[in-house]
Design a protein around this motif. Structure first.
Motif, short mmCIF file in Angstrom:
data_model
loop_
_atom_site.label_atom_id
_atom_site.label_comp_id
_atom_site.label_asym_id
_atom_site.label_seq_id
_atom_site.Cartn_x
_atom_site.Cartn_y
_atom_site.Cartn_z
N LEU A 111 -6.34 10.95 1.60
CA LEU A 111 -5.44 11.31 2.71
C LEU A 111 -4.03 10.72 2.53
CD1 LEU A 111 -7.79 10.74 5.80
CD2 LEU A 111 -7.38 12.84 4.51
N TYR A 112 -3.83 9.97 1.45
CA TYR A 112 -2.54 9.28 1.27
C TYR A 112 -1.90 9.56 -0.08
CZ TYR A 112 -4.17 6.53 5.25
OH TYR A 112 -4.63 6.15 6.48
N PRO A 113 -1.51 10.84 -0.36
CA PRO A 113 -0.89 11.13 -1.66
C PRO A 113 0.40 10.32 -1.85
CG PRO A 113 -0.74 13.03 -0.19
CD PRO A 113 -1.60 12.03 0.49
N ASP A 114 0.70 10.00 -3.10
CA ASP A 114 1.96 9.31 -3.44
C ASP A 114 2.14 7.96 -2.75
OD1 ASP A 114 3.46 10.61 -5.37
OD2 ASP A 114 3.94 12.25 -3.98
N THR A 115 1.04 7.29 -2.49
CA THR A 115 1.09 6.07 -1.69
C THR A 115 0.26 4.98 -2.35
OG1 THR A 115 1.27 7.39 0.29
CG2 THR A 115 0.41 5.22 0.60
N SER A 116 0.60 3.73 -2.07
CA SER A 116 -0.25 2.66 -2.62
C SER A 116 -0.74 1.72 -1.53
CB SER A 116 0.51 1.87 -3.69
OG SER A 116 1.33 0.90 -3.07
N PHE A 117 -1.89 1.14 -1.80
CA PHE A 117 -2.44 0.04 -1.01
C PHE A 117 -2.59 -1.11 -2.00
CE2 PHE A 117 -3.86 3.91 0.97
CZ PHE A 117 -3.67 3.67 2.32
N GLU A 118 -2.01 -2.26 -1.65
CA GLU A 118 -2.10 -3.39 -2.57
C GLU A 118 -2.80 -4.55 -1.89
OE1 GLU A 118 1.65 -3.00 -5.54
OE2 GLU A 118 2.10 -3.66 -3.50
N VAL A 119 -3.73 -5.13 -2.61
CA VAL A 119 -4.51 -6.26 -2.08
C VAL A 119 -4.29 -7.46 -3.00
CG1 VAL A 119 -6.82 -7.07 -1.48
CG2 VAL A 119 -6.27 -4.65 -1.24
N PHE A 120 -3.75 -8.52 -2.44
CA PHE A 120 -3.52 -9.74 -3.22
C PHE A 120 -4.52 -10.79 -2.78
CE2 PHE A 120 0.40 -7.39 -3.14
CZ PHE A 120 0.78 -7.42 -4.47
N ILE A 121 -5.29 -11.29 -3.74
CA ILE A 121 -6.33 -12.28 -3.43
C ILE A 121 -5.98 -13.56 -4.16
CG2 ILE A 121 -8.78 -12.84 -3.68
CD1 ILE A 121 -9.21 -9.71 -3.83
N ASP A 122 -5.86 -14.64 -3.43
CA ASP A 122 -5.54 -15.93 -4.05
C ASP A 122 -6.61 -16.95 -3.77
OD1 ASP A 122 -2.76 -16.09 -5.43
OD2 ASP A 122 -2.52 -14.72 -3.74
N VAL A 123 -7.27 -17.39 -4.84
CA VAL A 123 -8.33 -18.39 -4.72
C VAL A 123 -7.66 -19.76 -4.84
CG1 VAL A 123 -10.46 -19.29 -5.74
CG2 VAL A 123 -10.00 -16.82 -5.77
N MET A 124 -7.75 -20.54 -3.77
CA MET A 124 -7.11 -21.86 -3.74
C MET A 124 -8.04 -22.95 -4.27
SD MET A 124 -4.16 -21.58 -2.46
CE MET A 124 -3.73 -19.95 -2.92
N ASP A 125 -9.33 -22.78 -4.00
CA ASP A 125 -10.34 -23.74 -4.44
C ASP A 125 -11.57 -22.89 -4.80
OD1 ASP A 125 -10.98 -26.35 -4.96
OD2 ASP A 125 -10.84 -27.03 -2.87
N ALA A 126 -12.17 -23.16 -5.97
CA ALA A 126 -13.25 -22.29 -6.44
C ALA A 126 -14.52 -23.08 -6.67
CB ALA A 126 -12.84 -21.60 -7.74
N ASP A 127 -15.64 -22.53 -6.20
CA ASP A 127 -16.92 -23.21 -6.43
C ASP A 127 -18.07 -22.20 -6.52
OD1 ASP A 127 -18.76 -25.24 -6.76
OD2 ASP A 127 -19.04 -25.54 -4.61
N GLY A 128 -17.90 -21.20 -7.37
CA GLY A 128 -18.98 -20.23 -7.59
C GLY A 128 -18.95 -19.10 -6.58
N LYS A 131 0.01 8.97 -7.62
CA LYS A 131 -0.78 10.19 -7.86
C LYS A 131 -0.41 11.20 -6.78
CE LYS A 131 -4.55 8.20 -10.35
NZ LYS A 131 -5.89 7.67 -10.32
N PRO A 132 -0.11 12.47 -7.18
CA PRO A 132 0.37 13.44 -6.19
C PRO A 132 -0.70 13.87 -5.18
CG PRO A 132 0.08 14.46 -8.34
CD PRO A 132 -0.16 13.01 -8.54
N ASP A 133 -1.98 13.66 -5.53
CA ASP A 133 -3.04 14.18 -4.64
C ASP A 133 -3.80 13.07 -3.91
OD1 ASP A 133 -4.03 13.18 -6.95
OD2 ASP A 133 -5.69 14.60 -7.10
N ARG A 134 -3.44 11.79 -4.13
CA ARG A 134 -4.18 10.72 -3.48
C ARG A 134 -3.42 9.40 -3.55
NH1 ARG A 134 -9.17 10.34 -4.51
NH2 ARG A 134 -9.53 8.15 -4.87
N GLY A 135 -3.83 8.48 -2.72
CA GLY A 135 -3.25 7.15 -2.77
C GLY A 135 -3.91 6.34 -3.87
N ILE A 136 -3.28 5.23 -4.24
CA ILE A 136 -3.92 4.34 -5.22
C ILE A 136 -4.15 2.98 -4.59
CG2 ILE A 136 -3.00 5.52 -7.26
CD1 ILE A 136 -1.03 3.10 -7.50
N LEU A 137 -5.19 2.33 -5.06
CA LEU A 137 -5.51 0.98 -4.59
C LEU A 137 -5.30 0.03 -5.76
CD1 LEU A 137 -6.87 -1.03 -2.56
CD2 LEU A 137 -9.04 -0.42 -3.64
N ARG A 138 -4.51 -1.00 -5.55
CA ARG A 138 -4.30 -2.00 -6.61
C ARG A 138 -4.73 -3.36 -6.09
NH1 ARG A 138 1.50 -1.91 -8.74
NH2 ARG A 138 0.55 -2.39 -10.74
#
Ligand code: CDP
Length: 251
Positions: A120-137, A72-79
């Motif tokens: 404050l971050y045009p044309d930029t991305s922030f990427e967050v990778f979340i990996d659940v190894m063991d799940a219990d609610g 996006k030319p006017d802001r960063g994106i969060l994925r």
């Protein structure tokens, strides 16, 4: 031993002594541990054990957007990419991301966006990778909490942290922090997230049976536990810098 086996749920979710099946009181959290800076190849990272949940979060950014048409030319994106490992639940989860993982990725992104200065971050991305190894609610809440910590560890300017927690009703009683069994066999499940800079709720979902009057009580119940979770987040960030300082002193 698997935590939840197909649909085999206990008839009662309280023991004779009035405690929950895992020995907790109504307003007691499961044990929570958090550590930041655990993945050396990421810009920021965090690991959390919350009861039997084991979750990693890793952050990259600010960096170029791939694929570029998402920029996006006017802001960063969060994925945000929330994934459960195939071995994280009893019934082998299909490796490809399903509808639930896409939904949770979107929810976590909605909770994290308000705490960032994406404008404050045009044309930029922030990427967050979340990996659940063991799940219990409660993995969506745990993931939101650990992802906020990974963003902070990456040194990304933030308005505050965000913390999340599920409250709910089991055998007619209101409790905090439902375990997997309580989530499945209980009457209601209410994940809540709070952004601390303005104390606004950034996530409020609901699954189950509840009167509208219950909502205020649920929110009050969540407040104290959310403050405890926030404190654990802050302590884990501080402890990284205390360790770094100690190592600096030793060299
Ligand atoms: O994890 P969270 O409570 O945020 O989401 P949920 O969809 O309500 O799932 C509750 C729990 O069900 C998860 O934490 C897992 O323990 C379990 N689950 C499972 O056993 N198999 C799946 N495919 C998905 C979830």
């Amino acid at each position: 031993m698997p935590l939840i086996i197909n649909d085999e749920y206990p008839e009662k979710l309280f023991r004779e002594d009035g405690k929950r099946l895992d020995g907790r009181d109504l307003n007691e959290l499961r044990p929570i541990k958090m550590e930041v800076g655990v993945i050396k190849n990421a810009d920021g990272s965090a690991y959390m054990e919350w009861g039997n949940n084991k979750i990693f979060a890793a952050v990259y950014g600010p960096r170029d957007v791939h694929p570029h048409h998402l920029a996006k030319p006017d802001r960063g994106i969060l994925r945000v990419f929330y994934r459960m490992a195939t071995f994280s639940v009893f019934d082998r989860k299909r490796p490809a991301p399903g509808r639930r993982e896409k939904e949770i990725s979107m929810i976590v992104a909605d909770c994290l966006e308000p705490i960032l200065f994406l404008e404050l971050y045009p044309d930029t991305s922030f990427e967050v990778f979340i990996d659940v190894m063991d799940a219990d609610g409660g993995t969506r809440c745990a993931s939101t909490t650990v992802a906020a910590l990974a963003l902070a560890d990456a040194g990304i300017p933030m308005k505050s942290l965000v913390s999340a927690l599920a409250v709910g009703k089991i055998d007619g009683k209101k409790v905090v922090d439902l375990s997997g069994i309580e989530d499945k066999a209980g009457e209601a499940d209410l994940p809540i997230a709070i952004t601390w800079y303005n104390e606004e709720i950034s996530l409020l979902q609901f699954d189950g049976d509840m009167d509208l009057d219950d909502l205020t009580e649920f929110l009050d119940l969540a407040k104290e536990s959310l403050a405890k979770i926030h404190q654990i987040q802050l302590d884990s960030l501080k402890s990284k810098y205390v360790t770094l300082k100690r190592e600096e002193g030793e060299n």
